[in-house]
Design a protein around this motif. Sequence first.
Motif, PDB file in Angstrom:
ATOM      1  N   GLY A 408       0.839  -1.190   0.000  1.00  0.00           N
ATOM      2  CA  GLY A 408       0.000   0.000   0.000  1.00  0.00           C
ATOM      3  C   GLY A 408       0.872   1.236   0.000  1.00  0.00           C
ATOM      4  N   ASP A 409       0.242   2.399  -0.091  1.00  0.00           N
ATOM      5  CA  ASP A 409       1.025   3.632  -0.119  1.00  0.00           C
ATOM      6  C   ASP A 409       1.246   4.219   1.268  1.00  0.00           C
ATOM      7  N   GLU A 410       0.669   3.576   2.299  1.00  0.00           N
ATOM      8  CA  GLU A 410       0.840   4.050   3.668  1.00  0.00           C
ATOM      9  C   GLU A 410       1.896   3.211   4.386  1.00  0.00           C
ATOM     10  N   LEU A 411       2.590   3.829   5.330  1.00  0.00           N
ATOM     11  CA  LEU A 411       3.540   3.105   6.155  1.00  0.00           C
ATOM     12  C   LEU A 411       2.813   2.157   7.095  1.00  0.00           C
ATOM     13  N   PRO A 412       3.456   1.082   7.537  1.00  0.00           N
ATOM     14  CA  PRO A 412       2.806   0.162   8.469  1.00  0.00           C
ATOM     15  C   PRO A 412       2.447   0.869   9.767  1.00  0.00           C
ATOM     16  N   PRO A 413       1.512   0.338  10.515  1.00  0.00           N
ATOM     17  CA  PRO A 413       1.182   0.940  11.810  1.00  0.00           C
ATOM     18  C   PRO A 413       2.375   0.849  12.754  1.00  0.00           C
ATOM     19  N   ASP A 414       2.497   1.802  13.653  1.00  0.00           N
ATOM     20  CA  ASP A 414       3.555   1.730  14.657  1.00  0.00           C
ATOM     21  C   ASP A 414       3.397   0.454  15.480  1.00  0.00           C
ATOM     22  N   GLY A 415       4.543  -0.141  15.836  1.00  0.00           N
ATOM     23  CA  GLY A 415       4.510  -1.360  16.630  1.00  0.00           C
ATOM     24  C   GLY A 415       4.100  -2.584  15.849  1.00  0.00           C
ATOM     25  N   VAL A 416       4.313  -2.581  14.530  1.00  0.00           N
ATOM     26  CA  VAL A 416       3.912  -3.723  13.714  1.00  0.00           C
ATOM     27  C   VAL A 416       4.564  -4.998  14.249  1.00  0.00           C
ATOM     28  N   ASN A 417       3.785  -6.069  14.301  1.00  0.00           N
ATOM     29  CA  ASN A 417       4.273  -7.359  14.797  1.00  0.00           C
ATOM     30  C   ASN A 417       5.371  -7.873  13.875  1.00  0.00           C
ATOM     31  N   THR A 423       7.710 -15.428   7.378  1.00  0.00           N
ATOM     32  CA  THR A 423       8.109 -14.427   6.391  1.00  0.00           C
ATOM     33  C   THR A 423       6.922 -13.531   6.055  1.00  0.00           C
ATOM     34  N   TYR A 424       6.909 -12.369   6.671  1.00  0.00           N
ATOM     35  CA  TYR A 424       5.895 -11.340   6.429  1.00  0.00           C
ATOM     36  C   TYR A 424       6.596 -10.066   5.965  1.00  0.00           C
ATOM     37  N   VAL A 425       6.106  -9.480   4.888  1.00  0.00           N
ATOM     38  CA  VAL A 425       6.669  -8.238   4.366  1.00  0.00           C
ATOM     39  C   VAL A 425       5.562  -7.208   4.194  1.00  0.00           C
ATOM     40  N   ASP A 426       5.740  -6.058   4.821  1.00  0.00           N
ATOM     41  CA  ASP A 426       4.904  -4.895   4.537  1.00  0.00           C
ATOM     42  C   ASP A 426       5.638  -4.046   3.513  1.00  0.00           C
ATOM     43  N   MET A 427       5.052  -3.862   2.351  1.00  0.00           N
ATOM     44  CA  MET A 427       5.660  -3.061   1.293  1.00  0.00           C
ATOM     45  C   MET A 427       4.946  -1.722   1.185  1.00  0.00           C
ATOM     46  N   THR A 428       5.685  -0.639   1.447  1.00  0.00           N
ATOM     47  CA  THR A 428       5.164   0.707   1.235  1.00  0.00           C
ATOM     48  C   THR A 428       5.575   1.157  -0.159  1.00  0.00           C
ATOM     49  N   SER A 429       4.604   1.624  -0.948  1.00  0.00           N
ATOM     50  CA  SER A 429       4.860   2.012  -2.334  1.00  0.00           C
ATOM     51  C   SER A 429       4.486   3.478  -2.538  1.00  0.00           C
ATOM     52  N   PRO A 430       5.385   4.396  -2.126  1.00  0.00           N
ATOM     53  CA  PRO A 430       5.049   5.820  -2.249  1.00  0.00           C
ATOM     54  C   PRO A 430       5.119   6.289  -3.703  1.00  0.00           C
ATOM     55  N   LYS A 431       4.205   7.158  -4.065  1.00  0.00           N
ATOM     56  CA  LYS A 431       4.207   7.713  -5.425  1.00  0.00           C
ATOM     57  C   LYS A 431       5.168   8.887  -5.558  1.00  0.00           C
ATOM     58  N   ASP A 432       5.552   9.487  -4.420  1.00  0.00           N
ATOM     59  CA  ASP A 432       6.423  10.667  -4.452  1.00  0.00           C
ATOM     60  C   ASP A 432       7.774  10.363  -3.820  1.00  0.00           C
ATOM     61  N   PHE A 433       8.302   9.168  -4.080  1.00  0.00           N
ATOM     62  CA  PHE A 433       9.541   8.741  -3.433  1.00  0.00           C
ATOM     63  C   PHE A 433      10.644   9.793  -3.599  1.00  0.00           C
ATOM     64  N   GLY A 434      11.312  10.073  -2.487  1.00  0.00           N
ATOM     65  CA  GLY A 434      12.432  11.003  -2.500  1.00  0.00           C
ATOM     66  C   GLY A 434      12.075  12.443  -2.222  1.00  0.00           C
ATOM     67  N   SER A 435      10.779  12.776  -2.206  1.00  0.00           N
ATOM     68  CA  SER A 435      10.389  14.145  -1.875  1.00  0.00           C
ATOM     69  C   SER A 435      10.686  14.405  -0.400  1.00  0.00           C
ATOM     70  N   ASP A 436      10.862  15.660  -0.044  1.00  0.00           N
ATOM     71  CA  ASP A 436      11.148  16.002   1.349  1.00  0.00           C
ATOM     72  C   ASP A 436      10.056  15.484   2.275  1.00  0.00           C
ATOM     73  N   GLU A 437       8.815  15.601   1.833  1.00  0.00           N
ATOM     74  CA  GLU A 437       7.697  15.149   2.667  1.00  0.00           C
ATOM     75  C   GLU A 437       7.744  13.638   2.868  1.00  0.00           C
ATOM     76  N   GLN A 438       8.008  12.892   1.793  1.00  0.00           N
ATOM     77  CA  GLN A 438       8.046  11.433   1.899  1.00  0.00           C
ATOM     78  C   GLN A 438       9.207  10.975   2.777  1.00  0.00           C
ATOM     79  N   VAL A 439      10.384  11.576   2.592  1.00  0.00           N
ATOM     80  CA  VAL A 439      11.547  11.194   3.391  1.00  0.00           C
ATOM     81  C   VAL A 439      11.311  11.525   4.861  1.00  0.00           C
ATOM     82  N   SER A 440      10.740  12.679   5.129  1.00  0.00           N
ATOM     83  CA  SER A 440      10.473  13.083   6.507  1.00  0.00           C
ATOM     84  C   SER A 440       9.469  12.146   7.174  1.00  0.00           C
ATOM     85  N   GLU A 441       8.442  11.756   6.430  1.00  0.00           N
ATOM     86  CA  GLU A 441       7.442  10.841   6.991  1.00  0.00           C
ATOM     87  C   GLU A 441       8.063   9.482   7.302  1.00  0.00           C
ATOM     88  N   LEU A 442       8.887   8.985   6.383  1.00  0.00           N
ATOM     89  CA  LEU A 442       9.548   7.704   6.611  1.00  0.00           C
ATOM     90  C   LEU A 442      10.514   7.804   7.788  1.00  0.00           C
TER      91      LEU A 442
END
Length: 720
Positions: A408-417, A423-442
């Motif tokens: 999804g385009d959202e980061l996993p919830p805090d405290g993800v199990n 083997t569990y992978v949460d994949m975040t798929s940002p559309k604005d990768f590398g923008s200041d806002e995206q980097v700051s959020e990550l």
Amino acid sequence: MMPLFSLPRHAAKAAAPAARAAAVGSNSFNGVSCRQYNFASTEYKKAFGGLPIADGVKLRQDTIAYLDSFDAQTWYSDPVTTVVNGSKLSGGASESTIDAFNYENGTIVMATDAEVDAIIAHMKAFKPQRDYRDAVRKVEAELFEKFPAQLIGNQAVDFRKQDGVTEIEESVQANLVERRLNDQLLADEDAGRIKICRAPAYVGCVSNFSNFLDLSRKTLRNIELGVPAVVLSRSNTTQHMYRWTQMLVELMAKHGVDPGLVTYASCSLANQQKIMAACPEGAMYITSSRQVAEDVRAFHGNVMSSTGGPNTLVAARMTKEISDAVQLSAMIENSGQCTALRHACVGGATEADMKAMFENAPTISSPQDALRNGAFAGVFDNTHPGPFKAVDGYTIAGEHSNIAYRIGDELPPDGVNEMWRQTYVDMTSPKDFGSDEQVSELAGWLVRNQPISLAMNTVGGDFGYARKLFEQTGQVVYTVGQEGNPALTCQARPQEGEIFGEFPVRRDLQKFTRYPVFVPSPTAAYNCHYDEAYLASKEGGPVPAGMEYAAPLLNSVLSAEVRGFCVLVMEYLSDACGVNRGDGKNTGGPDRTTIWGLQRPPMDGQDTVLRCAADTSFDELAPTLVPFYVTNAGSSVRVSVDPANSALVTALAELDVTVVAQSDAEFEATAASESLYNVIRPEALADNNNTSSLEQFPMVGQFVSLYFPMGHIKVRYVRT
């Protein structure tokens, strides 16, 4: 921009606003006496280098031969049992033991109440010597030279470990580094500067890295300095650590080491708690999930825990090599490595990418197969499958039902199990990768969740987003990859300067551990304190050259011991701050650029707040204030003081410290509403353990680690 690796305040002022490379130039010792064995000090750095290289091919061959002839019945006929002073106590009831995947694999005899009392009586009566290094190191040498196949093989059977060879290869090197640090620690005690607590060390074993973390770091390094070790049984995978305890006790007898130094406590959790309560001054060393660490810390305050975290890989876009890097990082040891990936953030990743990633995921049938084929990142097939619990919202991947992902385009919830061994992978798929806002959020998510490892993959030599993440976070393990040599989450060789540690979220650190634990370090140092007379002898300074501006702070301290400790902290930081280079080229490691050291808190606008109550004295505040006052971290700290404490407010204002007068209600409102990196409350000031007392101070390296991140960053280059 100010450098991330902490510099003495005067050096930082001189460096800014110069370029980053100039700002993090060479350390200046300034004539200050060395702070031995403390992280990043001059003497600490001397412990590296000149390391042996194990014969990995022979280790692998010998382990395969051991496993091929392994008799599973021996773990029934020779059950796990309590060992005290070299003798077995086997009067209790027998129960079955289970491996990492919950399959029965042997028998354990649980200690009776009388046997638990015997353990406690022995702990209280045993009077160790101070120095067993010569004999213990003969034991260690024989154990790792003659019996490594048994160590690796027993772990493979019990934990289902695919590659225990690498652990032994790295252990023999890291063990030498930590023996050198132990030598420095004991020399300081011989000189009358410190006191090593020789109450029992409680060894809470980890299942996946027990031969290094438990046998070597927690047990051998303690007992060689006269700190008795009590190895605690586990609810699963307890067989292989009992087997190394057996071998250890037998070799101790051969080499004349007092058998009273090692106890194996085969007992219930309630009885383990009873044992620890009988000697509360003993340190508990545990490597575990955060929940387990929090539970242990709740009943035993003197806990040194290493906890996990949702390890994260980042890349600008999905490519075949990034897909392979995510797959390998996630599946290493059937998701049973502490640095196994749990989260990835890849620009533009799609559902189709995830399906392709795991469509032909490697599988293995047994540890022997993995060793024969050089495999280490497969999931176990239906021959001996691992546990798997399907979680709502995730897609089951591939032919086997033990891999799952969510995108999804959202980061996993805090405290993800973390879903250990699944083997569990949460994949975040940002559309604005590398923008200041995206980097700051990550970056904010990384600070709130504190993974052990952050792998950052770059494109075209552009390190821009990776630098921003580095500056705005506080991980221990950073890896930067490029096309042709991608970064994985599961890479660190601490014996070569790739400093390793599993830290909790900084703001919640006290819930889980007394101090963060980093590797390499002398284990007994976590339960040491300075001699009062030595501290008093340091009260007159002088402060390190260039820190003369800190003299008014010292003059405000009334206690000679507190003032002496503040001087030690200043000396340590003057020596330790700055960038250090790791090197693995001559010790069997990869040729990659590694820098390591103390880090300032993240440069993300989140402050550290030191809270002072109405009755907090300057002496209580001063030691915690010093690390910020004399480094470039000073811009990210403020002191919140109860308005009734007018004397403290005045004293801080005269020192040009950012101070805010707040009632308890106002402070709590600030703590609840602001994103703060750390909040140090009155009871945690000065030493994080003795609360209102100041009679004991920890080693300066452990003390500073309460407030500053530490670790390494390495770059994987494509050599031409």
